[in-house]
Enzyme design. Structure first.
Site, PDB file in Angstrom:
ATOM      1  N   GLU A 163      24.926  30.568   9.696  1.00 24.54           N
ATOM      2  CA  GLU A 163      25.973  29.635  10.110  1.00 24.54           C
ATOM      3  C   GLU A 163      26.438  28.731   8.973  1.00 24.54           C
ATOM      4  OE1 GLU A 163      27.073  29.093  13.654  1.00 24.54           O
ATOM      5  OE2 GLU A 163      26.236  31.087  13.942  1.00 24.54           O
ATOM      6  N   HIS A 231      23.789  23.103  15.550  1.00 22.09           N
ATOM      7  CA  HIS A 231      23.601  23.171  14.101  1.00 22.09           C
ATOM      8  C   HIS A 231      22.795  21.964  13.650  1.00 22.09           C
ATOM      9  CE1 HIS A 231      27.587  25.565  14.074  1.00 22.09           C
ATOM     10  NE2 HIS A 231      26.599  26.410  13.867  1.00 22.09           N
ATOM     11  N   CYS A 348      31.558  18.607  10.449  1.00 22.96           N
ATOM     12  CA  CYS A 348      31.942  19.991  10.757  1.00 22.96           C
ATOM     13  C   CYS A 348      33.212  20.384  10.022  1.00 22.96           C
ATOM     14  CB  CYS A 348      32.162  20.165  12.253  1.00 22.96           C
ATOM     15  SG  CYS A 348      30.659  20.252  13.244  1.00 22.96           S
TER      16      CYS A 348
END
Length: 417
Positions: A163, A231, A348
Site C-alpha cells: 500500500e 493504513h 493521504c
C-alpha cells in the site's frame, strides 16, 4: 547532498470523485456511502492545501488524476447493469488522489547506488485501487525520468499486498542525510483486511538497496486495524527525529520503539495516550493522518484536518502540544472535508520525495501561476456534484474525460491522455 529537500507531491482530486464506499475497513468511506459528492469543492480544497504548503516550504509537487472511467476495467468486469453497484463504481474511483498510496520512496542518501528509488504500490487488496498502478507508474516514470537521480521499479508481485508510503516512515537528522526507514505491516485474520504484507515491505527494502541495519519492520496493532486504521498513517506519522503516534498504533509498542531506537538513537517519540484521545476519536478526526513538516525556521508544524479543531478531546491535546516545549510547535487545521468523508486526510493526499527539485520534471512542480491555472480548469470543468445514480452514465463519463483532458492540456501533459 545539500540540494536535497523534501517535496510533497499531492494528488489533484479527480473529476469523478464520488462516495461509493468501496474500501472495506475505511470507516469514513463506509459512513458516507451513497451520499452526493462535490468534486469541484474537493479539488479546490486540495489545491488550497497545496498552496499553503508551497507558501510554508517554498516547494510543492503534484500528481494528476488517472483516466476515469477506466474503460478497460469496465470491459473486463462485463458490466451490463445487473452487477453489484460496487463493481459498477470501481472503474470510476478517484482514489488515486491519495498519493500516499502511490509508491514507497527511499531517498538517495539511504540507497546503495545513491539514487532515489520509487516502487509503485500494487494495492491488490481492493479492486478499485488495484487498477491504479500502471497509470501511476506512467506518471512516476515521467516526473522522475532522470535516471542519474531516480530508479522507478515495477510493483511487488500481487501475492503480497503493498500500500505504499502510507505504511512507511523515515527518520533522519536532516532530509538530505542518511536515514532509517520504518516499514509497518499488518497481520491477517482480524475484522478488516490487513493491507500491507510484511514480505512486500521486505521486498521493497531489498529492491531499493537499503542498508539492512537501517531498516526496521514493525507490526501495526491489530486493534488499530479493527478500529478503522486501515493504513499506519491513520495512527502514526514521522518526520526528522520525531515519531508522533497513538498509544495503540503498534503491536507490542515497547518493542517497536526499542527496535526503532536501536537503529536511530536520536528518536523522539511523541505518544498520545488513549486516556486523552481515544483510538476511535483519533481515527474519526484523523489527528495522525497529518503532515508533519520541518519549517524553514527549523521548528515543526502539524497540518491536521479541521475535524481535529471540532473535537474537544483532540483539540485540547493539540493546544497542550503547542504549549509544551516539544518538537511540534504549530498545529495548523486545513479544510479537506470532501477527502475526509471518503477516508483520506492531509497525509493521504501527499507523497513525500526527498530529491533535488532541479532533477524533477518541472511540469509536476507547483508555483503560484500554475496553481491559478489549475484552479481555473477545476472551476470551469470539474462537476459540481455527483449523485450515486450518476455513476455509469455516458453523459458523466464524457464530462469527466473532458475535464481531465483540459487539465492535461493546461499543464502541457497531454502525453498522459
Amino acid at each position: 547532498m545539500s540540494k536535497l529537500v523534501e517535496i510533497n507531491f499531492d494528488g489533484i482530486v479527480g473529476p469523478s470523485h464520488n462516495y461509493a464506499g468501496l474500501s472495506l475497513g475505511n470507516i469514513a468511506s463506509a459512513d458516507h456511502r451513497g451520499e452526493p459528492s462535490f468534486p469541484r469543492a474537493a479539488a479546490l480544497q486540495g489545491l488550497a492545501k497545496m498552496r499553503g504548503n508551497l507558501a510554508r516550504l517554498g516547494v510543492q509537487g503534484f500528481l494528476l488524476p488517472l483516466p476515469r472511467p477506466n474503460t478497460p476495467l469496465a470491459e473486463r468486469l462485463v458490466l451490463d447493469g445487473s452487477e453489484d453497484p460496487a463493481l459498477r463504481a470501481a472503474p470510476w474511483s478517484a482514489s488515486s488522489m491519495w498519493t500516499a498510496n502511490a509508491a514507497t520512496v527511499s531517498p538517495a542518501p539511504d540507497t546503495a547506488d545513491g539514487r532515489c528509488h520509487l516502487t509503485p504500490a500494487n494495492l491488490v487488496t481492493m479492486l478499485h485501487r488495484a487498477q491504479e498502478w500502471p497509470d501511476t507508474k506512467r506518471q512516476l516514470d515521467l516526473a522522475f525520468a532522470d535516471s542519474a537521480h531516480f530508479a522507478v521499479h515495477d510493483p511487488v508481485p500481487p501475492s503480497f499486498g503493498d500500500e505504499g508510503a502510507a505504511n512507511h516512515m523515515r527518520l533522519c537528522e536532516n532530509h538530505g542525510e542518511a536515514g532509517v526507514e520504518v516499514f509497518v505491516y499488518g497481520r491477517p485474520g482480524g475484522r478488516f483486511p490487513a493491507r500491507q504484507h510484511e514480505q512486500a515491505s521486505r521486498l521493497v527494502a531489498r529492491a531499493h538497496r537499503l542498508d539492512r541495519t537501517r531498516c526496521v519492520f514493525v507490526e501495526q496493532s491489530p486493534e488499530a486495524i479493527d478500529a478503522g486504521a486501515f493504513h499506519n498513517d491513520v495512527v502514526a506519522v514521522a518526520n526528522g527525529r520525531v515519531l508522533f503516534a497513538h498509544e495503540q498504533a503498534f503491536a507490542e509498542r515497547g518493542r517497536a520503539y526499542d527496535a526503532i531506537r536501536a537503529a536511530f538513537p536520536p528518536l523522539e517519540v511523541v505518544e498520545v495516550p488513549a486516556s486523552e484521545v481515544s483510538l476511535e476519536e483519533a481515527i474519526r478526526t484523523y489527528l495522525f493522518n497529518a503532515q508533519l513538516l520541518t519549517l524553514p525556521s527549523g521548528g515543526m508544524a502539524l497540518i491536521v484536518p479541521e475535524e481535529c479543531r471540532e473535537s474537544a478531546s483532540v483539540w485540547q491535546y493539540c493546544e497542550a502540544l503547542m504549549a509544551s516545549n516539544g518538537p511540534i510547535r504549530e498545529v495548523i487545521p486545513v479544510d479537506v472535508r470532501q477527502s475526509m468523508a471518503n477516508g483520506g486526510g492531509p497525509a493521504c493526499l501527499r507523497l513525500r520525495v526527498v530529491c533535488d527539485p532541479a532533477s524533477v520534471d518541472s511540469r509536476f512542480l507547483l508555483d503560484e501561476e500554475k496553481a491559478d491555472g489549475i484552479g481555473q480548469v477545476i472551476a470551469a470543468h470539474w462537476p459540481e456534484q455527483i449523485d450515486p445514480r450518476d455513476i455509469g452514465r455516458e453523459s458523466l463519463a464524457r464530462d469527466v474525460i473532458a475535464a481531465r483532458h483540459a487539465l492535461l492540456d493546461a499543464l502541457d501533459l497531454s502525453q498522459l491522455a
